[in-house]
Design a protein around this motif. Structure first.
Motif, PDB file in Angstrom:
ATOM      1  N   ALA A  20      -2.999   9.356  -3.656  1.00 37.37           N
ATOM      2  CA  ALA A  20      -3.316   8.248  -3.627  1.00 37.37           C
ATOM      3  C   ALA A  20      -4.446   8.843  -3.994  1.00 37.37           C
ATOM      4  O   ALA A  20      -4.998   7.292  -4.121  1.00 37.37           O
ATOM      5  CB  ALA A  20      -2.949   8.840  -2.162  1.00 37.37           C
ATOM      6  N   LEU A  21      -5.737   9.514  -4.391  1.00 36.46           N
ATOM      7  CA  LEU A  21      -6.448   9.356  -4.071  1.00 36.46           C
ATOM      8  C   LEU A  21      -7.224   8.717  -5.111  1.00 36.46           C
ATOM      9  O   LEU A  21      -8.197   8.293  -4.834  1.00 36.46           O
ATOM     10  CB  LEU A  21      -7.679  10.293  -3.649  1.00 36.46           C
ATOM     11  N   ALA A  22      -6.481   9.520  -6.464  1.00 37.23           N
ATOM     12  CA  ALA A  22      -6.839   9.169  -7.369  1.00 37.23           C
ATOM     13  C   ALA A  22      -6.725   8.267  -8.604  1.00 37.23           C
ATOM     14  O   ALA A  22      -7.350   7.555  -8.955  1.00 37.23           O
ATOM     15  CB  ALA A  22      -5.654  10.242  -8.514  1.00 37.23           C
ATOM     16  N   ILE A  23      -5.636   7.451  -7.634  1.00 32.14           N
ATOM     17  CA  ILE A  23      -5.089   6.046  -7.435  1.00 32.14           C
ATOM     18  C   ILE A  23      -6.142   5.144  -7.277  1.00 32.14           C
ATOM     19  O   ILE A  23      -7.036   3.936  -7.697  1.00 32.14           O
ATOM     20  CB  ILE A  23      -4.039   5.777  -6.773  1.00 32.14           C
ATOM     21  N   VAL A  24      -6.773   5.066  -6.076  1.00 30.13           N
ATOM     22  CA  VAL A  24      -7.673   4.759  -5.289  1.00 30.13           C
ATOM     23  C   VAL A  24      -9.309   4.772  -6.327  1.00 30.13           C
ATOM     24  O   VAL A  24      -9.714   3.744  -6.650  1.00 30.13           O
ATOM     25  CB  VAL A  24      -8.033   4.902  -4.142  1.00 30.13           C
ATOM     26  N   GLU A  25      -9.840   6.269  -6.880  1.00 32.67           N
ATOM     27  CA  GLU A  25     -10.591   6.347  -7.488  1.00 32.67           C
ATOM     28  C   GLU A  25     -10.371   5.143  -8.499  1.00 32.67           C
ATOM     29  O   GLU A  25     -11.678   4.346  -9.237  1.00 32.67           O
ATOM     30  CB  GLU A  25     -10.809   7.976  -7.388  1.00 32.67           C
ATOM     31  N   GLU A  26      -9.758   5.512  -9.470  1.00 32.55           N
ATOM     32  CA  GLU A  26      -9.504   5.139 -10.583  1.00 32.55           C
ATOM     33  C   GLU A  26      -9.246   3.364 -10.524  1.00 32.55           C
ATOM     34  O   GLU A  26     -10.460   2.310 -11.855  1.00 32.55           O
ATOM     35  CB  GLU A  26      -7.884   5.427 -11.234  1.00 32.55           C
ATOM     36  N   GLU A  27      -9.041   2.166  -9.614  1.00 31.57           N
ATOM     37  CA  GLU A  27      -9.006   1.580  -9.786  1.00 31.57           C
ATOM     38  C   GLU A  27     -10.558   0.625  -8.976  1.00 31.57           C
ATOM     39  O   GLU A  27     -10.982  -0.029  -9.513  1.00 31.57           O
ATOM     40  CB  GLU A  27      -7.629   0.686  -8.200  1.00 31.57           C
ATOM     41  N   LEU A  80       0.255  -0.881   0.305  1.00 38.35           N
ATOM     42  CA  LEU A  80       0.441   0.234   0.215  1.00 38.35           C
ATOM     43  C   LEU A  80       0.792   1.177   0.093  1.00 38.35           C
ATOM     44  O   LEU A  80       0.726   2.611  -1.115  1.00 38.35           O
ATOM     45  CB  LEU A  80      -1.053  -0.011   1.449  1.00 38.35           C
ATOM     46  N   VAL A  81       1.903   1.213   0.841  1.00 38.17           N
ATOM     47  CA  VAL A  81       3.127   2.417   0.362  1.00 38.17           C
ATOM     48  C   VAL A  81       3.863   2.250  -0.456  1.00 38.17           C
ATOM     49  O   VAL A  81       3.946   3.568  -0.840  1.00 38.17           O
ATOM     50  CB  VAL A  81       3.668   2.167   1.891  1.00 38.17           C
ATOM     51  N   ARG A  82       4.014   1.630  -0.839  1.00 40.08           N
ATOM     52  CA  ARG A  82       5.398   1.549  -1.843  1.00 40.08           C
ATOM     53  C   ARG A  82       5.162   1.082  -2.720  1.00 40.08           C
ATOM     54  O   ARG A  82       5.498   2.224  -4.022  1.00 40.08           O
ATOM     55  CB  ARG A  82       6.537   0.662  -0.763  1.00 40.08           C
ATOM     56  N   LYS A  83       4.457   0.225  -2.619  1.00 36.39           N
ATOM     57  CA  LYS A  83       3.917  -0.740  -4.532  1.00 36.39           C
ATOM     58  C   LYS A  83       2.402   0.654  -5.024  1.00 36.39           C
ATOM     59  O   LYS A  83       2.625   1.011  -6.308  1.00 36.39           O
ATOM     60  CB  LYS A  83       3.676  -1.866  -4.284  1.00 36.39           C
ATOM     61  N   TRP A  84       1.813   0.533  -4.392  1.00 37.30           N
ATOM     62  CA  TRP A  84       0.544   1.022  -5.050  1.00 37.30           C
ATOM     63  C   TRP A  84       0.830   3.141  -4.642  1.00 37.30           C
ATOM     64  O   TRP A  84      -0.143   3.285  -5.116  1.00 37.30           O
ATOM     65  CB  TRP A  84      -0.464   0.529  -4.550  1.00 37.30           C
ATOM     66  N   LYS A  85       1.322   3.134  -3.784  1.00 35.93           N
ATOM     67  CA  LYS A  85       1.216   4.266  -3.494  1.00 35.93           C
ATOM     68  C   LYS A  85      -0.342   5.445  -3.153  1.00 35.93           C
ATOM     69  O   LYS A  85      -0.042   6.501  -3.135  1.00 35.93           O
ATOM     70  CB  LYS A  85       2.256   5.156  -4.137  1.00 35.93           C
ATOM     71  N   VAL A  86      -0.801   4.387  -2.331  1.00 34.05           N
ATOM     72  CA  VAL A  86      -2.166   4.925  -1.861  1.00 34.05           C
ATOM     73  C   VAL A  86      -2.019   5.334  -0.165  1.00 34.05           C
ATOM     74  O   VAL A  86      -3.039   5.642  -0.078  1.00 34.05           O
ATOM     75  CB  VAL A  86      -3.348   3.967  -2.541  1.00 34.05           C
TER      76      VAL A  86
END
Ligand code: SF4
Ligand code: SF4
Ligand code: SF4
Length: 338
Positions: free
Chosen positions: A293-300, A233-239
């Motif tokens: 981070a939010l943009a990545i979560v919302e995209e997924e 969550l921290v290093r790979k996905w950066k969320v």
């Protein structure tokens, strides 16, 4: 720097504000005399003043490599342990005439005072819960401030601990910590704080606040363990990002920021262009990295809504609780504690 670093990730989209974490910590670690007002784990409603009251404006930490002056929070700002009239109600034979109430006048602050108050205006009001513990920072201001070298980071896991034999109760650490997560026990005249439940971790058991959390939102593990959900969550996905990174202490508690519903327009329709939680507010808490981070979560999330799959969303859902503890998944009930 420690050789390795344990970390916690909290997914703010799943926090119920139930305080099970708070009570799990309280009943485990802060039941002694002098610890009545201590909440090593606290959960506040944001936006809000939090505990201690107004902690975000109290200074501490570092700016451009220099220590930033900080205030020492008072007992009143923490929200002292209130005294209730238990005796009068339960033992005085007045139970029918007297109500349970705080002794010595009306309290005007407490550790969860602004619960569910939030911000914004109806119908676009909003709030979210923010659980906080010591961040076990990589650049801990508390360690730097202690002239007695009574606070240190454990080499094997980066947990920040107070050596109570060395502590003389000078409280520079309380001024220096920008998160105001150190307390003073005036019965023994020592500083005390979250220990990340290291005695549990040493037995392979996750910290009490994480293990007891019914929301399954608190991930634990070593940051360099590529198989841990913390690393992913921290290093790979950066969320997952730190709270107030500008305080300069490099925290090791990370947050998945709250996803943000759209505003309701005057005609009652969703205004797709405007988020309900102002971006500026989220940026003030988590920096630009929080919005990224939010943009990545919302995209997924959208990918899953469209029928696809997502490793990230599976990680955040947490189908199996043991998967979120980076190997610290022993059942405390099966262990013999010494
Ligand atoms: Fe020290 Fe505060 Fe960082 Fe905890 S959060 S390690 S008490 S500076
Ligand atoms: Fe309390 Fe342990 Fe959670 Fe720290 S990690 S807040 S000591 S329960
Ligand atoms: Fe939130 Fe979990 Fe704490 Fe409940 S126990 S307040 S869900 S972090």
């Amino acid at each position: 720097m420690s050789k390795r670093q344990l970390a916690m990730v909290m997914d703010l989209n799943k926090c119920l504000g139930c305080h099970t974490c708070t009570m799990a910590c309280k009943t485990q670690w802060t039941r002694d005399e002098g610890q009545e007002y201590m909440w090593w784990n606290s959960v506040n409603t944001m936006p809000g003043k939090g505990t201690p009251k107004g902690w975000e404006e109290m200074g501490g930490g570092f700016e451009d490599g220099e220590a930033r002056p900080g205030q020492m929070p008072t007992r009143q700002q923490f929200g002292e342990a209130w005294e209730f009239n238990y005796k009068e109600v339960f033992e005085g034979g007045q139970g029918k005439q007297t109500h349970l109430q705080v002794k010595d006048g009306e309290p005007d602050w407490g550790p969860n005072w602004d619960e569910d108050q939030g911000g914004g205006e109806y119908p676009n009001s909003y709030f979210f819960y923010l659980p906080r513990i010591c961040n076990h920072c990589s650049e801990p201001a508390c360690v730097a401030a202690c002239p007695r070298k009574a606070i240190g980071k454990r080499d094997e896991d980066g947990i920040v601990v107070v050596d109570e034999d060395r502590c003389r109760g000078l409280r520079f650490c309380m001024e220096a910590c920008p998160y105001k997560k150190i307390y003073f026990n005036d019965v023994i005249a020592k500083a005390q704080k979250c220990i990340l439940c290291y005695p549990r971790l040493e037995h392979g058991v996750a910290p009490a606040c994480a293990r007891q959390c019914p929301g399954r939102l608190r991930h634990v593990g070593f940051l360099d363990d590529e198989s841990s959900s913390v690393h992913k969550l921290v290093r790979k996905w950066k969320v997952a990002v730190p709270l107030h990174p500008e305080y300069g202490t490099a925290p090791n508690v990370f947050y998945v920021p709250p996803t943000n519903p759209k505003r309701l327009a005057a005609d009652g329709r969703l205004d797709q262009s405007a988020p309900r939680i102002p971006a500026a507010y989220l940026r003030s808490l988590f920096g630009q990295a929080g919005l990224d981070a939010l943009a990545i979560v919302e995209e997924e999330m959208q990918k899953v809504r469209d029928g696809g799959t997502s490793e990230l969303i599976d990680l955040l859902v947490v189908y199996k609780w043991s998967g979120m503890f980076g190997g610290f998944d022993q059942d405390p009930a099966t262990l013999r504690w010494v």
